[in-house]
Design an enzyme around this catalytic site. Structure first.
Site, PDB file in Angstrom:
ATOM      1  N   SER A 258       0.846  -1.193   0.000  1.00  0.00           N
ATOM      2  CA  SER A 258       0.000   0.000   0.000  1.00  0.00           C
ATOM      3  C   SER A 258       0.885   1.248   0.000  1.00  0.00           C
ATOM      4  CB  SER A 258      -0.885   0.013   1.232  1.00  0.00           C
ATOM      5  OG  SER A 258      -0.076   0.214   2.366  1.00  0.00           O
ATOM      6  N   LYS A 259       0.257   2.403  -0.210  1.00  0.00           N
ATOM      7  CA  LYS A 259       0.990   3.665  -0.222  1.00  0.00           C
ATOM      8  C   LYS A 259       1.695   3.866   1.129  1.00  0.00           C
ATOM      9  CE  LYS A 259       1.480   8.267  -1.148  1.00  0.00           C
ATOM     10  NZ  LYS A 259       2.554   8.418  -0.176  1.00  0.00           N
ATOM     11  N   ARG A 260       0.948   3.607   2.202  1.00  0.00           N
ATOM     12  CA  ARG A 260       1.507   3.815   3.535  1.00  0.00           C
ATOM     13  C   ARG A 260       2.738   2.904   3.757  1.00  0.00           C
ATOM     14  NH1 ARG A 260       1.122   1.494   8.231  1.00  0.00           N
ATOM     15  NH2 ARG A 260      -0.361  -0.027   7.439  1.00  0.00           N
ATOM     16  N   ASP A 263       5.808   4.281   2.128  1.00  0.00           N
ATOM     17  CA  ASP A 263       6.436   5.374   2.888  1.00  0.00           C
ATOM     18  C   ASP A 263       7.227   4.830   4.081  1.00  0.00           C
ATOM     19  OD1 ASP A 263       5.278   7.052   1.131  1.00  0.00           O
ATOM     20  OD2 ASP A 263       3.612   7.650   2.438  1.00  0.00           O
TER      21      ASP A 263
END
Ligand code: GLU
Length: 496
Positions: A258-260, A263
């Site tokens: 996922s994007k999170r 990061d």
């Protein structure tokens, strides 16, 4: 070709919608390898017809990413070639012409349904618990009538007239034949009301016109494959060999990232984006080696490959369709191997920009001496700055609590520094061998351990607790500066 392999024409066709990631790097790499292996051509085609998703600078990043990896293309938007233009946004008229050809031959039709009508149709389908699809309202409008409506300025799209009966069978090289019932396929839009072709049409037209022999792409395109095959058939064009690569899973092996999570990854010094990997100190050679093995293998034990080894060994037959979990410790491992595979000069050249980025001014001669003593000790190029930045500083400022390690009193640390100063002052030729010998003798007679003596010296001379080998470092720094730093540390202890 001499080896009996026909030269391929393959394309990497990214949409410039974000950062270049591992999946793109792998597709491009396999394209490149196949092209090189067969004496064929590797084409970069930018699929930028979706203006809404266009990201400024993404094309440049893709080109830089490919060049950094060493995966050079033979035809592309910035270098041209015999089948250009290589940016879909510059080919609008071509797609329109081919869409009209399909309308003419009865394989596509003009559709005048308004967005409001389509929403209503969709809502009714939802109520009936049907999968959303176009209901075929405009499928049988006669072509003359449609043309008149268009002339009057009525808004329209062009849809593919998907056969409603029978089945379509397509062959993916890794998965074999895949058969779908045609009634499960929609009448997909080929050209939008603004005249822009959608990917499905644009890519097929380009693959044909650019004489693409093998379409290698991510497996997220497998569901579109029947449509693509039907479009090719409608034009009466031969189909390319279809190769849908395995999916990448997150390191845990469970699902996609996922994007999170992406990061979070960066905080640990990892990334799935090519540009980040470069900045994090990974070598292109290591990234190439690592991704080459995410979906392909040579045998069950060889894992170190340079790009030219890969050209030699790569084959489509050894691709594997099973999902591959991204394993960053493997990347570190390959990075270490490829760092050690560099010559000292080359390593010096590669680490220099990391010093510059931290505002450290380097000198090439010194860097060449430092490179060999770093080689075995760094996993990523950026680590060299932390490890060896002190070589380029005029002053180091050791912390007194580090000068006096646990188990020693300030007076004992001072004694070590003073004795070392006396011994090292007497060393004529300040090579690491000549300096180490009397220091080892001192350790023997001093009653301190080697760890204690060299620990104190290391902090005094380098200003840090971890450094490349002490005596090699001292040789590079030079006798005069070493002695100054020992004196400085004695003063620091005295001032406490
Ligand atoms: N533009 C598509 C993408 O970025 C290309 C897919 C293909 O290779 O056909 O995923």
């Amino acid at each position: 070709m001499e080896n009996g392999i026909t030269p391929v024409r393959v394309r990497f066709a990214p949409s410039p919608t974000g950062h270049m990631h591992l999946g793109s790097a792998r597709t491009a790499l396999y394209d490149y390898l196949l092209a090189k292996k067969t004496g064929g051509k590797f084409i970069l085609r930018i699929e930028d017809t979706d203006q809404k998703r266009y990201v400024e600078g993404a094309e440049q990043e893709l080109i830089e990413g490919l060049r950094w990896l060493g995966v050079d293309f033979d035809e592309g938007p910035d270098i041209g070639g015999p089948f250009g233009p290589y940016r879909q946004s510059e080919r609008k008229g071509i797609y329109l012409k081919y869409a009209e050809q399909l309308v003419e031959s009865g394989h596509a039709y003009y559709c005048f349904c308004t967005p409001e009508r389509l929403t209503k149709v969709r809502e009714e389908q939802q109520r009936r618990k049907e999968a959303p699809h176009y209901d075929g309202n405009c499928r049988n409008i006669r072509i003359e009538e449609a043309r008149q409506r268009i002339e009057k300025g009525e808004k329209h799209v062009i849809r593919f007239k998907t056969p409603k009966e029978g089945t379509t069978t397509v062959k993916d090289l890794l998965r074999g034949e895949i058969t779908v019932e045609n009634r499960t396929l929609d009448d997909y839009i080929l050209v939008k009301s603004d005249g822009w072709a959608l990917y499905h049409l644009a890519a097929m037209v380009d693959d044909h016109l650019m004489k693409i022999t093998h379409v290698i792409r991510g497996s997220e395109w497998l569901p579109s494959l029947p449509l693509h095959s039907l479009i090719m058939q409608a034009f009466n064009w031969p189909e390319p060999v279809w190769v849908h690569l395995s999916v990448f899973l997150k390191p845990s092996g469970k699902g996609k990232m996922s994007k999170r999570e992406k990061d979070e990854l960066l905080k640990d010094g990892y990334s799935i984006f090519i540009k980040d990997l470069k900045d994090l100190g990974y070598l292109p050679e290591a990234v190439v080696n690592w991704v080459s093995l995410m979906g392909w293998s040579f045998d069950d034990h060889t894992e170190f490959f340079t790009l030219s080894d890969l050209i030699d060994k790569f084959s489509l037959e050894q691709l594997n369709p099973s999902p591959a979990a991204i394993n960053f410790s493997k990347l570190d491992h390959f990075n270490g191997l490829h760092i050690r595979n560099l010559t000292d000069e080359e390593l010096a050249r590669r680490i220099t920009p990391f010093f510059t980025a931290k505002g450290i001014k380097t000198d090439a001669e010194k860097m060449k001496k430092i490179a060999p003593i770093l080689k075995e000790r760094i996993a990523t190029l950026d680590e060299s700055v932390e490890m060896a930045g002190f070589f380029f500083k005029d002053k180091v400022l050791p912390a007194v609590e580090e000068l006096v390690p646990k188990g020693l009193t300030p007076a004992q640390a001072r004694e070590i520094l003073l004795e070392s100063h006396i011994i090292l002052s007497a060393v004529g030729n300040f090579s690491h061998k000549e300096a180490e010998e009397p220091m080892r003798a001192y350790v023997e007679s001093s009653g301190f351990s080697a760890g204690q003596v060299f620990g104190v010296l290391r902090v005094a001379i380098t200003g840090q607790k971890v450094s490349p080998p002490l005596f090699e470092s001292m040789e590079i720094i030079g006798k005069e500066v070493v002695l100054q730093r020992l004196q400085q540390s004695i003063r620091l202890i005295d001032q406490e």
